[in-house]
Write a protein that holds these residues in place. Structure first.
Motif, PDB file in Angstrom:
ATOM      1  N   ILE A 169       0.951  -1.038  -0.065  1.00  0.00           N
ATOM      2  CA  ILE A 169      -0.099  -0.002   0.018  1.00  0.00           C
ATOM      3  C   ILE A 169       0.565   1.485   0.044  1.00  0.00           C
ATOM      4  N   PRO A 170       1.762   1.278   0.742  1.00  0.00           N
ATOM      5  CA  PRO A 170       2.555   2.547   0.921  1.00  0.00           C
ATOM      6  C   PRO A 170       3.252   2.961  -0.452  1.00  0.00           C
ATOM      7  N   TYR A 171       3.777   1.891  -1.250  1.00  0.00           N
ATOM      8  CA  TYR A 171       4.336   1.645  -2.330  1.00  0.00           C
ATOM      9  C   TYR A 171       2.587   3.106  -3.286  1.00  0.00           C
ATOM     10  N   PHE A 172       2.443   1.855  -4.071  1.00  0.00           N
ATOM     11  CA  PHE A 172       1.094   2.132  -4.473  1.00  0.00           C
ATOM     12  C   PHE A 172       0.518   4.056  -4.800  1.00  0.00           C
ATOM     13  N   LYS A 173       0.421   3.960  -2.632  1.00  0.00           N
ATOM     14  CA  LYS A 173       0.033   5.427  -2.420  1.00  0.00           C
ATOM     15  C   LYS A 173       1.311   6.423  -3.258  1.00  0.00           C
ATOM     16  N   ASP A 174       2.502   6.528  -2.987  1.00  0.00           N
ATOM     17  CA  ASP A 174       2.925   7.104  -3.350  1.00  0.00           C
ATOM     18  C   ASP A 174       2.622   7.399  -4.863  1.00  0.00           C
ATOM     19  N   ARG A 175       2.375   5.848  -5.483  1.00  0.00           N
ATOM     20  CA  ARG A 175       2.682   6.327  -7.073  1.00  0.00           C
ATOM     21  C   ARG A 175       1.004   6.924  -7.430  1.00  0.00           C
ATOM     22  N   LYS A 176      -0.189   6.518  -6.566  1.00  0.00           N
ATOM     23  CA  LYS A 176      -1.306   6.721  -6.646  1.00  0.00           C
ATOM     24  C   LYS A 176      -2.199   6.025  -8.079  1.00  0.00           C
ATOM     25  N   SER A 177      -1.254   5.108  -8.146  1.00  0.00           N
ATOM     26  CA  SER A 177      -1.950   4.594  -8.763  1.00  0.00           C
ATOM     27  C   SER A 177      -1.788   2.641  -8.353  1.00  0.00           C
ATOM     28  N   GLY A 178      -1.859   1.495  -9.187  1.00  0.00           N
ATOM     29  CA  GLY A 178      -1.896   0.433  -8.707  1.00  0.00           C
ATOM     30  C   GLY A 178      -3.022  -0.999  -8.175  1.00  0.00           C
ATOM     31  N   LEU A 179      -2.943  -1.941  -8.301  1.00  0.00           N
ATOM     32  CA  LEU A 179      -4.215  -2.694  -8.010  1.00  0.00           C
ATOM     33  C   LEU A 179      -4.251  -4.285  -7.496  1.00  0.00           C
ATOM     34  N   PHE A 180      -4.790  -5.109  -6.651  1.00  0.00           N
ATOM     35  CA  PHE A 180      -4.543  -5.628  -6.108  1.00  0.00           C
ATOM     36  C   PHE A 180      -5.659  -6.033  -6.642  1.00  0.00           C
ATOM     37  N   ILE A 181      -5.499  -8.105  -7.115  1.00  0.00           N
ATOM     38  CA  ILE A 181      -6.193  -8.874  -6.977  1.00  0.00           C
ATOM     39  C   ILE A 181      -6.742  -9.815  -6.088  1.00  0.00           C
ATOM     40  N   ASN A 182      -7.330 -10.400  -5.679  1.00  0.00           N
ATOM     41  CA  ASN A 182      -7.304 -11.281  -4.891  1.00  0.00           C
ATOM     42  C   ASN A 182      -7.716 -12.708  -5.145  1.00  0.00           C
ATOM     43  N   THR A 183      -7.782 -13.831  -4.974  1.00  0.00           N
ATOM     44  CA  THR A 183      -8.331 -15.093  -5.737  1.00  0.00           C
ATOM     45  C   THR A 183      -9.038 -15.265  -4.078  1.00  0.00           C
ATOM     46  N   THR A 184     -10.503 -15.329  -3.997  1.00  0.00           N
ATOM     47  CA  THR A 184     -11.544 -15.516  -3.039  1.00  0.00           C
ATOM     48  C   THR A 184     -12.081 -17.649  -3.852  1.00  0.00           C
ATOM     49  N   SER A 185     -13.116 -17.147  -4.185  1.00  0.00           N
ATOM     50  CA  SER A 185     -13.440 -18.757  -4.494  1.00  0.00           C
ATOM     51  C   SER A 185     -15.078 -18.664  -4.277  1.00  0.00           C
ATOM     52  N   LEU A 186     -15.636 -19.352  -5.262  1.00  0.00           N
ATOM     53  CA  LEU A 186     -17.558 -19.965  -5.165  1.00  0.00           C
ATOM     54  C   LEU A 186     -17.526 -19.954  -3.904  1.00  0.00           C
ATOM     55  N   CYS A 187     -16.503 -20.624  -3.199  1.00  0.00           N
ATOM     56  CA  CYS A 187     -16.963 -20.723  -1.241  1.00  0.00           C
ATOM     57  C   CYS A 187     -17.145 -19.297  -0.531  1.00  0.00           C
ATOM     58  N   GLY A 188     -16.624 -18.559  -1.330  1.00  0.00           N
ATOM     59  CA  GLY A 188     -16.821 -17.187  -0.989  1.00  0.00           C
ATOM     60  C   GLY A 188     -17.488 -16.149  -1.345  1.00  0.00           C
ATOM     61  N   LEU A 189     -18.672 -17.050  -1.855  1.00  0.00           N
ATOM     62  CA  LEU A 189     -19.618 -15.974  -2.030  1.00  0.00           C
ATOM     63  C   LEU A 189     -21.301 -17.114  -1.917  1.00  0.00           C
ATOM     64  N   VAL A 190     -21.146 -19.078  -2.384  1.00  0.00           N
ATOM     65  CA  VAL A 190     -21.908 -19.273  -1.229  1.00  0.00           C
ATOM     66  C   VAL A 190     -21.241 -20.458  -0.410  1.00  0.00           C
ATOM     67  N   SER A 191     -21.797 -21.504   0.293  1.00  0.00           N
ATOM     68  CA  SER A 191     -21.816 -21.942   1.162  1.00  0.00           C
ATOM     69  C   SER A 191     -21.958 -23.357   0.906  1.00  0.00           C
ATOM     70  N   TYR A 192     -20.656 -24.150   1.275  1.00  0.00           N
ATOM     71  CA  TYR A 192     -21.002 -25.601   1.184  1.00  0.00           C
ATOM     72  C   TYR A 192     -21.284 -26.661   2.179  1.00  0.00           C
ATOM     73  N   PRO A 193     -21.478 -27.116   2.702  1.00  0.00           N
ATOM     74  CA  PRO A 193     -20.859 -28.200   3.726  1.00  0.00           C
ATOM     75  C   PRO A 193     -19.478 -28.689   3.926  1.00  0.00           C
TER      76      PRO A 193
END
Length: 276
Positions: A115-139
Motif C-alpha cells: 500500500i505505501p508504494y501504491f499510495k506514493d504512485r497514486k496507482s496500483g491494483l490488488f487482485i485476490n483469489t477468493t472462491s465460489l465458496c466465498g459467494l455461497v456456502s457448502y457443507p
C-alpha cells in the motif's frame, strides 16, 4: 512493460496466470515457498522467481523489497491459498488457525506491504483469489468458506480506503479448477457425517455443486480483471461460479440455502422441533 507480482505461483492458477501475463508482454514476479524447485517459469523471459511464504511477514517484506529493486509493480495478485475440508470438530486448532493464516492474513500482510508504494504512485491494483465458496456456502468446509468470505468482505471495505489514493482492489472467485489444488487440500474425516459427505461428493461429480475448469480459463479472468478498467469488485470465474453465484443472487440467500438443504437430504432442525 507492466509488472504483476503473484503469490502462490508454483502450481495451478498461480502458475497459469504467470504464464499468461508473460505471454501478454508483462514482467512477472512469481513468488513461491520453494523457487529452487521450479523448472518451468524459470525458463521464461521476464519472469523473476522469489521465495515467499505468505504466513511469514519478514519473508513478505523481503520479497516486496526485492520486487521494488527490479522496477515498478502495477498489479499484485494475492493467490496463495489452500482448502481445509471436514467437520469443524475434527479440525485441530493448528488447522483452523493455519487456514486463516494463509487464506486471509496472508492476503492482508502482502497488501499492507504494497500500500505505501501504491499510495506514493497514486496507482496500483490488488487482485485476490477468493472462491465460489466465498459467494455461497457448502457443507464440510466451514472454515475454508469463512476464510474466503472474509476476503470478500475485507476487499469491499478496503475498496473505499484505497480509492482515496486511486488504488483498485478486485476479487476473482473461481469454482472448481483442474489443478493439483484438490491434491493439496487438508481433509479430515468423521464417520458421523458420512451420508452428508457422500451427497456432497455426488454434487461435485455431477456438476450440481461444482464443475471443474482448466486453470488457464480462470487465469484469463484474472487478466480481464487486471486490464478491463472496470469498477467491479468480484469476478466469478468458471461456468459453475457464474451459474451458482447468480442463482443465489436471484433466489436470495435463504431460498438458496433451503434448496441446498433439500438437495443434501437434510431436514431443518426447526421443522423437526415443531413436529415433536
Amino acid at each position: 512493460m507492466k509488472t504483476i507480482f503473484i503469490t502462490g505461483a508454483s502450481a495451478g492458477l498461480g502458475k497459469s496466470t504467470a504464464k499468461l501475463f508473460q505471454s501478454k508482454g508483462w514482467k512477472v514476479i512469481a513468488t513461491m515457498r520453494n523457487p529452487e524447485k521450479e523448472t518451468e517459469l524459470n525458463q521464461l523471459d521476464n519472469v523473476i522467481l522469489l521465495p515467499m511464504d505468505v504466513t511469514n511477514i519478514e519473508q513478505i517484506n523481503s520479497a516486496v523489497r526485492e520486487a521494488f529493486s527490479t522496477g515498478t509493480v502495477d498489479v499484485v495478485f494475492n493467490n496463495a491459498g489452500y482448502g481445509l475440508i471436514g467437520p469443524l470438530e475434527s479440525y485441530s486448532e493448528e488447522q483452523v488457525r493455519g487456514q486463516f493464516e494463509t487464506n486471509f492474513f496472508g492476503v492482508v500482510w502482502v497488501t499492507q506491504a504494497f500500500i505505501p508504494y501504491f499510495k506514493d504512485r497514486k496507482s496500483g491494483l490488488f487482485i485476490n483469489t477468493t472462491s465460489l465458496c466465498g459467494l455461497v456456502s457448502y457443507p464440510q468446509s466451514s472454515v475454508y468458506n469463512a476464510s474466503k468470505w472474509a476476503v470478500e468482505g475485507w476487499s469491499e471495505s478496503m475498496s473505499y480506503d484505497l480509492a482515496v489514493f486511486n488504488i483498485g482492489i478486485k476479487n476473482v472467485a473461481p469454482g472448481g479448477i483442474k489443478s493439483n489444488y484438490m491434491n493439496v487440500m487438508e481433509v479430515t474425516e468423521d464417520a458421523d457425517y458420512g451420508p452428508l459427505k457422500q451427497k456432497m461428493m455426488e454434487g461435485f461429480t455431477d456438476g450440481t455443486l461444482m464443475e471443474f475448469s482448466e486453470a488457464e480459463l480462470i487465469a484469463a479472468v484474472v487478466y480481464q480483471a487486471a486490464t478491463d478498467g472496470e469498477d467491479k469488485l468480484t469476478y466469478p470465474a468458471g461456468n459453475d461460479a457464474a451459474r451458482i453465484s447468480e442463482k443465489r443472487r436471484k433466489q436470495g440467500p435463504e431460498a438458496y440455502r433451503k434448496e441446498l438443504f433439500e438437495y443434501l437430504n437434510l431436514e431443518s432442525p426447526y421443522t423437526v422441533s415443531a413436529n415433536n
